[in-house]
Motif scaffolding. Structure first.
Motif, short mmCIF file in Angstrom:
data_model
loop_
_atom_site.label_atom_id
_atom_site.label_comp_id
_atom_site.label_asym_id
_atom_site.label_seq_id
_atom_site.Cartn_x
_atom_site.Cartn_y
_atom_site.Cartn_z
N MET A 3 -5.73 -8.27 -9.56
CA MET A 3 -5.54 -8.61 -10.97
C MET A 3 -5.92 -6.97 -11.68
O MET A 3 -5.42 -6.37 -12.59
CB MET A 3 -6.01 -9.44 -11.68
N VAL A 4 -6.85 -6.33 -10.93
CA VAL A 4 -7.73 -4.98 -11.73
C VAL A 4 -7.02 -3.87 -10.65
O VAL A 4 -6.56 -2.92 -11.35
CB VAL A 4 -9.15 -5.06 -11.73
N ALA A 5 -7.18 -4.01 -9.47
CA ALA A 5 -6.98 -2.73 -8.66
C ALA A 5 -5.46 -2.76 -8.05
O ALA A 5 -4.96 -1.88 -7.66
CB ALA A 5 -7.89 -2.69 -7.39
N HIS A 6 -4.65 -4.17 -8.64
CA HIS A 6 -3.15 -3.85 -8.16
C HIS A 6 -3.03 -3.44 -6.94
O HIS A 6 -1.91 -2.40 -6.62
CB HIS A 6 -2.57 -3.13 -9.36
N LEU A 7 -3.35 -3.95 -5.90
CA LEU A 7 -3.07 -3.70 -4.28
C LEU A 7 -1.46 -4.09 -4.12
O LEU A 7 -1.16 -5.24 -4.41
CB LEU A 7 -3.95 -4.40 -3.37
N ARG A 8 -1.00 -3.21 -3.46
CA ARG A 8 0.63 -3.57 -3.36
C ARG A 8 0.85 -3.56 -1.89
O ARG A 8 0.03 -2.81 -1.09
CB ARG A 8 1.35 -2.38 -4.17
N ALA A 56 -7.87 5.38 1.56
CA ALA A 56 -7.45 4.17 1.06
C ALA A 56 -7.19 3.89 -0.43
O ALA A 56 -7.56 4.77 -1.25
CB ALA A 56 -8.83 3.16 1.09
N ASP A 57 -6.08 3.21 -0.59
CA ASP A 57 -5.58 3.19 -2.05
C ASP A 57 -6.19 2.21 -2.89
O ASP A 57 -6.57 2.52 -4.19
CB ASP A 57 -4.08 2.40 -1.86
N VAL A 58 -7.02 1.19 -2.11
CA VAL A 58 -7.95 0.39 -2.87
C VAL A 58 -9.21 0.29 -1.99
O VAL A 58 -9.17 -0.09 -0.86
CB VAL A 58 -7.50 -1.08 -3.10
N ILE A 59 -10.48 0.38 -2.79
CA ILE A 59 -11.72 -0.14 -1.88
C ILE A 59 -12.62 -1.06 -2.76
O ILE A 59 -12.61 -0.97 -3.91
CB ILE A 59 -12.57 1.24 -1.73
N LEU A 60 -12.76 -2.11 -1.71
CA LEU A 60 -13.72 -3.22 -2.43
C LEU A 60 -14.96 -2.90 -1.92
O LEU A 60 -15.49 -3.24 -0.84
CB LEU A 60 -13.17 -4.60 -2.10
N ASP A 61 -16.00 -2.63 -2.91
CA ASP A 61 -17.09 -2.32 -2.35
C ASP A 61 -18.42 -3.27 -2.93
O ASP A 61 -18.30 -3.48 -4.35
CB ASP A 61 -17.41 -0.91 -3.05
N ILE A 62 -19.29 -3.66 -2.01
CA ILE A 62 -20.49 -4.34 -2.48
C ILE A 62 -21.64 -3.79 -2.37
O ILE A 62 -22.67 -4.34 -2.47
CB ILE A 62 -20.53 -5.74 -1.47
N VAL A 63 -21.47 -2.28 -1.95
CA VAL A 63 -22.86 -1.87 -1.67
C VAL A 63 -23.20 -1.06 -2.83
O VAL A 63 -24.47 -0.98 -3.33
CB VAL A 63 -22.72 -0.60 -0.77
N GLY A 64 -22.50 -0.34 -3.66
CA GLY A 64 -22.71 0.29 -5.05
C GLY A 64 -23.29 1.63 -4.92
O GLY A 64 -22.46 2.47 -4.21
N ALA A 67 -7.59 7.62 -1.58
CA ALA A 67 -6.50 8.49 -1.49
C ALA A 67 -5.89 8.74 -2.86
O ALA A 67 -6.85 8.25 -3.77
CB ALA A 67 -5.34 7.23 -1.23
N VAL A 68 -5.21 9.43 -3.00
CA VAL A 68 -4.80 9.93 -4.33
C VAL A 68 -4.18 8.75 -5.23
O VAL A 68 -3.35 7.97 -4.57
CB VAL A 68 -3.56 11.00 -4.39
N ASN A 69 -4.32 8.74 -6.46
CA ASN A 69 -4.30 7.47 -7.42
C ASN A 69 -4.77 6.24 -6.64
O ASN A 69 -4.53 5.07 -7.11
CB ASN A 69 -2.73 7.15 -7.20
N GLY A 70 -6.10 6.42 -6.01
CA GLY A 70 -6.77 5.49 -5.57
C GLY A 70 -7.45 4.74 -6.72
O GLY A 70 -7.82 5.05 -7.58
N ARG A 71 -7.99 3.44 -6.00
CA ARG A 71 -8.71 2.60 -6.94
C ARG A 71 -10.14 2.11 -6.31
O ARG A 71 -9.98 1.30 -5.39
CB ARG A 71 -7.89 1.53 -7.63
N LEU A 72 -11.18 2.19 -7.19
CA LEU A 72 -12.41 1.75 -6.28
C LEU A 72 -12.95 0.83 -6.96
O LEU A 72 -13.19 0.84 -8.46
CB LEU A 72 -13.47 2.98 -6.24
N ALA A 73 -13.15 -0.53 -6.78
CA ALA A 73 -13.76 -1.67 -7.41
C ALA A 73 -14.96 -2.03 -6.66
O ALA A 73 -15.24 -2.54 -5.54
CB ALA A 73 -12.54 -2.86 -7.16
N ILE A 74 -16.00 -1.97 -7.74
CA ILE A 74 -17.41 -2.19 -7.19
C ILE A 74 -17.66 -3.58 -7.76
O ILE A 74 -17.56 -3.78 -8.96
CB ILE A 74 -18.26 -1.20 -7.79
N ILE A 75 -18.19 -4.37 -6.71
CA ILE A 75 -18.43 -5.85 -6.96
C ILE A 75 -20.06 -6.21 -6.97
O ILE A 75 -20.26 -7.34 -7.14
CB ILE A 75 -17.33 -6.69 -6.42
N GLY A 76 -20.51 -5.28 -6.09
CA GLY A 76 -22.07 -5.57 -5.76
C GLY A 76 -22.85 -4.17 -5.80
O GLY A 76 -22.30 -3.06 -5.82
N LEU A 77 -24.34 -4.42 -5.84
CA LEU A 77 -25.06 -3.51 -5.84
C LEU A 77 -26.23 -3.46 -4.81
O LEU A 77 -27.33 -3.21 -4.92
CB LEU A 77 -25.76 -3.24 -7.15
#
Length: 329
Positions: free
Chosen positions: A133-138, A209-217, A229-239
């Motif tokens: 919904m946010v990073a729109h992985l395709r 990577a086009d999208v990164i799901l990160d729990i590290v922060g 990657a170019v036009n990539g999206r980093l989604a941070i969900i943890g710290l």
């Protein structure tokens, strides 16, 4: 009823199984008789005194549960007493009963045991809302999942593969990486002795990577931007790696990339309901068909929540750790 209480913040021993008042469902809520709940990192932070429940939420830990509807509050339609459900919670899952906003309920998917269904609400809502919904992985894109063997990670691998993405994971050790591979991960990186930026660039011919799901922060912030990657999206969900990091805006601009950071627990009820509705529409059919499945490492009696927290903090588990209420045994 009984619930896990936290009289004083501290280590796992701070979790106390005690008799507490029964919750009463309010407007738009149902009362769920809990069969099982799941253990999440947020529960550990709450136990330590670092992550209090949002205003109005149950004071007991537990961000998801599965069970049967025991009572219906005013204004609720579409659900009946006796329905088997699982639910996304702001708190209260470590208890024999919990009041839940109706918009955060989900039916138990076909083919999933009621107790095991407690492993689903938090991970599916977190992954679907952030990765899709946010990073729109395709389809055809590459997703990098940090902590690939965790509850979040095992769900992210499966959902990304289900929509036709390529999946890279970081995890600690060959056993965890092997389990990630079994779930469909294509690129396996042992963070203990490999640099994930270097390994990812090797595997993607330098694209990243086009999208990164990160729990590290914070600890991974700079390297995550390098890995995008170019036009990539980093989604941070943890710290887990800290809350303050330095961001190279020049690198972000050059890649036309985006960084988002979200949490689920404190969102308004309407936002949670929208996420849960999207999960029911898009994820539940994949689970019912067997394409995606909950990954559960172990189930312990709820009064032994302290031991469950020790298991989680040792980070040797794969997937989810569940707690089962004594009355459901």
């Amino acid at each position: 009823m009984h619930a896990i209480t936290i009289p004083e913040p501290g280590g796992p021993e701070a979790l106390v199984w005690a008799e507490v008042p029964d919750p009463v469902p309010g407007e738009g809520e149902v009362l769920v008789e809990v069969v099982s709940s799941a253990v999440n990192r947020a529960d550990v932070l709450q136990r330590q005194g670092f992550y209090n429940p949002p205003p109005g939420a149950s004071p007991y830990p537990g961000l998801e549960c599965a069970g049967r509807i025991a009572a219906i509050g005013p204004g609720v339609t579409g659900w009946s007493v006796g329905d088997e459900v699982c639910a996304l919670l702001a708190g209260g899952g470590y208890a024999e009963k919990v009041a839940v906003p109706a918009g955060q309920l989900l039916p138990v998917p076909d083919g999933v045991d009621l107790a095991v269904a407690a492993a689903l609400p938090e991970v599916t809502a977190t992954v679907w809302s952030n990765v899709f919904m946010v990073a729109h992985l395709r389809p055809g894109e590459t997703l990098l999942v940090h902590g690939g063997s965790s509850g979040i990670g095992t769900m992210a691998i499966q959902l990304a593969k289900a929509v036709g993405a390529r999946v890279a994971v970081t995890a600690g050790g060959p056993e965890k990486l092997a389990r990630c591979a079994e779930l469909g991960a294509d690129i396996l990186i042992d963070y203990r002795d490999q640099d994930f930026v270097e390994e990812l660039h090797k595997a993607t011919d330098g694209a990243g990577a086009d999208v990164i799901l990160d729990i590290v922060g914070a600890k991974y912030l700079d390297r995550n931007v390098q890995a995008l990657a170019v036009n990539g999206r980093l989604a941070i969900i943890g710290l887990q790696g800290g809350i303050k990091g330095e961001l190279n805006l020049g690198a972000l601009l050059n890649k036309r990339a985006a960084v988002t950071a979200t949490s689920l627990r404190g969102r308004p009820l309407a936002e949670k309901a929208a996420i849960v509705a999207a999960v029911r529409e898009h994820v539940w059919p994949l689970i019912s068909s067997g394409v995606v499945r909950p990954i559960v490492d172990c189930t312990l009696p709820m009064p032994d929540a302290a031991e469950a927290h020790r298991v989680l903090e040792a980070s040797k588990h794969i997937g989810k750790v569940l707690l089962r209420t004594p009355t459901s045994a």
